[in-house]
Design a protein around this motif. Structure first.
Motif, PDB file in Angstrom:
ATOM      1  N   ILE A  36      -9.171  11.192  -6.012  1.00 42.69           N
ATOM      2  CA  ILE A  36      -8.369  11.043  -5.002  1.00 42.69           C
ATOM      3  C   ILE A  36      -7.718  12.305  -4.568  1.00 42.69           C
ATOM      4  N   VAL A  37      -8.090  12.847  -3.115  1.00 41.48           N
ATOM      5  CA  VAL A  37      -7.594  14.285  -2.845  1.00 41.48           C
ATOM      6  C   VAL A  37      -6.051  14.314  -2.958  1.00 41.48           C
ATOM      7  N   SER A  38      -5.570  15.365  -3.462  1.00 41.73           N
ATOM      8  CA  SER A  38      -3.877  15.292  -3.560  1.00 41.73           C
ATOM      9  C   SER A  38      -3.548  16.775  -2.778  1.00 41.73           C
ATOM     10  N   GLY A  39      -2.318  16.827  -2.471  1.00 35.75           N
ATOM     11  CA  GLY A  39      -1.807  18.075  -2.080  1.00 35.75           C
ATOM     12  C   GLY A  39      -1.813  17.998  -0.427  1.00 35.75           C
ATOM     13  N   ARG A  40      -1.258  19.182   0.412  1.00 38.10           N
ATOM     14  CA  ARG A  40      -1.331  19.102   1.487  1.00 38.10           C
ATOM     15  C   ARG A  40      -2.683  19.655   2.081  1.00 38.10           C
ATOM     16  N   LYS A  41      -2.688  19.785   3.499  1.00 41.54           N
ATOM     17  CA  LYS A  41      -4.011  20.361   4.098  1.00 41.54           C
ATOM     18  C   LYS A  41      -4.190  21.789   3.518  1.00 41.54           C
ATOM     19  N   GLU A  42      -5.521  22.063   3.454  1.00 42.39           N
ATOM     20  CA  GLU A  42      -5.826  23.390   2.792  1.00 42.39           C
ATOM     21  C   GLU A  42      -5.381  23.887   1.510  1.00 42.39           C
ATOM     22  N   GLU A  43      -5.079  22.698   0.738  1.00 37.64           N
ATOM     23  CA  GLU A  43      -4.648  22.858  -0.655  1.00 37.64           C
ATOM     24  C   GLU A  43      -5.550  22.011  -1.521  1.00 37.64           C
ATOM     25  N   PRO A  44      -6.575  22.735  -1.693  1.00 38.00           N
ATOM     26  CA  PRO A  44      -8.046  21.784  -2.297  1.00 38.00           C
ATOM     27  C   PRO A  44      -7.632  21.137  -3.664  1.00 38.00           C
ATOM     28  N   ARG A  69       0.915  -1.233  -0.160  1.00 37.67           N
ATOM     29  CA  ARG A  69      -0.042   0.034  -0.031  1.00 37.67           C
ATOM     30  C   ARG A  69       0.653   1.270   0.086  1.00 37.67           C
ATOM     31  N   VAL A  70       0.385   2.038  -0.866  1.00 42.63           N
ATOM     32  CA  VAL A  70       1.335   3.383  -1.043  1.00 42.63           C
ATOM     33  C   VAL A  70       0.694   4.436   0.219  1.00 42.63           C
ATOM     34  N   ASN A  71       1.707   5.206   0.857  1.00 41.88           N
ATOM     35  CA  ASN A  71       1.960   5.739   1.915  1.00 41.88           C
ATOM     36  C   ASN A  71       1.204   7.364   1.877  1.00 41.88           C
ATOM     37  N   ARG A  72       1.107   8.050   2.893  1.00 40.47           N
ATOM     38  CA  ARG A  72       0.767   9.581   2.768  1.00 40.47           C
ATOM     39  C   ARG A  72       1.569  10.421   1.992  1.00 40.47           C
ATOM     40  N   ILE A  73       2.852  10.140   2.013  1.00 35.59           N
ATOM     41  CA  ILE A  73       3.491  11.135   1.381  1.00 35.59           C
ATOM     42  C   ILE A  73       3.531  11.090  -0.106  1.00 35.59           C
ATOM     43  N   PHE A  74       2.995  10.218  -0.631  1.00 31.09           N
ATOM     44  CA  PHE A  74       2.712   9.678  -2.008  1.00 31.09           C
ATOM     45  C   PHE A  74       1.753  10.915  -2.442  1.00 31.09           C
ATOM     46  N   PHE A  75       0.738  10.936  -1.620  1.00 32.13           N
ATOM     47  CA  PHE A  75      -0.599  11.920  -2.075  1.00 32.13           C
ATOM     48  C   PHE A  75      -0.557  13.287  -1.688  1.00 32.13           C
ATOM     49  N   THR A  76       0.732  13.635  -1.091  1.00 33.82           N
ATOM     50  CA  THR A  76       0.466  15.122  -0.615  1.00 33.82           C
ATOM     51  C   THR A  76       1.213  16.017  -1.636  1.00 33.82           C
ATOM     52  N   ARG A  77       1.605  15.369  -2.941  1.00 37.15           N
ATOM     53  CA  ARG A  77       2.249  16.230  -3.859  1.00 37.15           C
ATOM     54  C   ARG A  77       1.189  16.967  -4.626  1.00 37.15           C
ATOM     55  N   ASP A  78       1.847  18.004  -5.536  1.00 39.18           N
ATOM     56  CA  ASP A  78       0.943  18.772  -6.295  1.00 39.18           C
ATOM     57  C   ASP A  78       0.320  17.730  -7.229  1.00 39.18           C
ATOM     58  N   VAL A  79      -1.162  18.171  -7.517  1.00 43.88           N
ATOM     59  CA  VAL A  79      -1.904  16.986  -8.282  1.00 43.88           C
ATOM     60  C   VAL A  79      -1.418  16.988  -9.678  1.00 43.88           C
ATOM     61  N   LEU A  80      -0.679  18.006 -10.181  1.00 47.16           N
ATOM     62  CA  LEU A  80      -0.212  17.725 -11.625  1.00 47.16           C
ATOM     63  C   LEU A  80       0.797  16.802 -11.523  1.00 47.16           C
ATOM     64  N   GLU A  81       1.476  16.484 -10.414  1.00 45.12           N
ATOM     65  CA  GLU A  81       2.472  15.272 -10.318  1.00 45.12           C
ATOM     66  C   GLU A  81       1.755  14.005 -10.112  1.00 45.12           C
ATOM     67  N   TYR A 101      -7.571  18.228 -10.960  1.00 47.14           N
ATOM     68  CA  TYR A 101      -8.445  19.305 -10.824  1.00 47.14           C
ATOM     69  C   TYR A 101      -7.606  20.195  -9.530  1.00 47.14           C
ATOM     70  N   ARG A 102      -7.413  21.462 -10.033  1.00 46.98           N
ATOM     71  CA  ARG A 102      -6.228  21.935  -9.129  1.00 46.98           C
ATOM     72  C   ARG A 102      -6.689  23.240  -8.571  1.00 46.98           C
ATOM     73  N   GLY A 103      -7.260  23.399  -7.200  1.00 45.78           N
ATOM     74  CA  GLY A 103      -7.344  24.562  -6.470  1.00 45.78           C
ATOM     75  C   GLY A 103      -8.737  25.367  -6.761  1.00 45.78           C
ATOM     76  N   GLU A 104      -8.779  26.566  -6.104  1.00 45.82           N
ATOM     77  CA  GLU A 104      -9.847  27.347  -6.383  1.00 45.82           C
ATOM     78  C   GLU A 104      -9.834  28.185  -7.602  1.00 45.82           C
ATOM     79  N   ASN A 105      -8.482  28.491  -8.073  1.00 45.86           N
ATOM     80  CA  ASN A 105      -8.267  29.185  -9.416  1.00 45.86           C
ATOM     81  C   ASN A 105      -8.817  28.448 -10.450  1.00 45.86           C
ATOM     82  N   ASP A 106      -8.735  27.107 -10.264  1.00 45.67           N
ATOM     83  CA  ASP A 106      -9.345  26.252 -11.778  1.00 45.67           C
ATOM     84  C   ASP A 106     -10.606  26.186 -11.681  1.00 45.67           C
ATOM     85  N   LEU A 107     -11.327  27.071 -12.697  1.00 45.69           N
ATOM     86  CA  LEU A 107     -12.621  26.915 -12.782  1.00 45.69           C
ATOM     87  C   LEU A 107     -13.175  25.869 -13.023  1.00 45.69           C
ATOM     88  N   ALA A 108     -12.629  24.810 -13.423  1.00 48.56           N
ATOM     89  CA  ALA A 108     -13.152  23.187 -13.583  1.00 48.56           C
ATOM     90  C   ALA A 108     -13.375  22.679 -12.358  1.00 48.56           C
TER      91      ALA A 108
END
Length: 172
Positions: free
Chosen positions: A88-96, A4-16, A46-53
């Motif tokens: 699958i949620v990506s990035g760090r906390k408060e980084e939607p 199973r992959v761990n937390r670190i794997f998922f906390t990267r930027d969504v484009l990675e 899907y990358r953050g509040e600026n991404d209108l999609a």
DNA sequence: GTAACGATCCTC
DNA sequence: AGGATCGTTACA
């Protein structure tokens, strides 16, 4: 060694994360104890509040709250009143940010995928790092892939509509 | 309370 | 090319 992959794997930027998910195994244990594993072949970022999609561009709501969590949890919601979407949620906390899983080997279409895997609203907020019924495993295989614009987001305007944030594994 | 809108899929 | 079908959201 597959595990199973761990937390670190998922906390990267969504484009990675979105392209990194290609070739990995999505493992699902159903009620009967049957374990099935599906190779991921298609994702969208899907990358953050600026991404209108991205749903969070319309504000932080009860529905989108889970996207503000640390990466690794699931965001599951209904579209068109019919289909459950698996994200699958990506990035760090408060980084939607989130990755929409659009397809696995043998199943194309995000709605058909969730139906085949028996994924519904009860999976919203499920943690891929802890859940006994769904997780990801590394395979060590990273397939070649192509990028295209995302599907079904014409409302978001040309800037965001045309971002090449859909990742499709190509046959060898 | 009401009304409008979809990160889709299947059938014409 | 169009209909199914209903949770979420925004408004009053």
């Amino acid at each position: 060694m597959i595990r199973r992959v761990n937390r670190i794997f998922f906390t990267r930027d969504v484009l990675e994360l979105a392209p990194a998910l290609l070739g990995m195994h999505l493992v699902r244990v159903c009620n009967t104890g049957d374990r099935q594993s599906y190779t991921i072949t298609e994702t969208e970022a899907y990358r953050g509040e600026n991404d209108l999609a991205c749903h969070v561009s319309k504000g932080r709501t009860a529905r989108t709250e889970v996207m503000y969590h640390e990466g690794g949890v699931l965001y599951v919601y209904l579209v068109y009143g019919i289909h459950w979407m698996l994200n699958i949620v990506s990035g760090r906390k408060e980084e939607p940010q989130a990755v929409l899983v659009r397809g696995v080997q043998g199943i194309s279409g995000p709605g058909r995928l969730t139906k085949a895997l028996g994924i519904d609203k009860s999976f919203n907020g499920e943690d891929l790092c802890e859940s006994p019924r769904i997780w990801l495993e590394n395979t060590g295989i990273t397939p070649r892939y192509k990028t295209t614009p995302r599907i079904g987001i014409d409302y978001s305007g040309s800037i965001w509509k045309n971002k090449p944030w859909r990742f499709v594994a190509t046959a060898e």
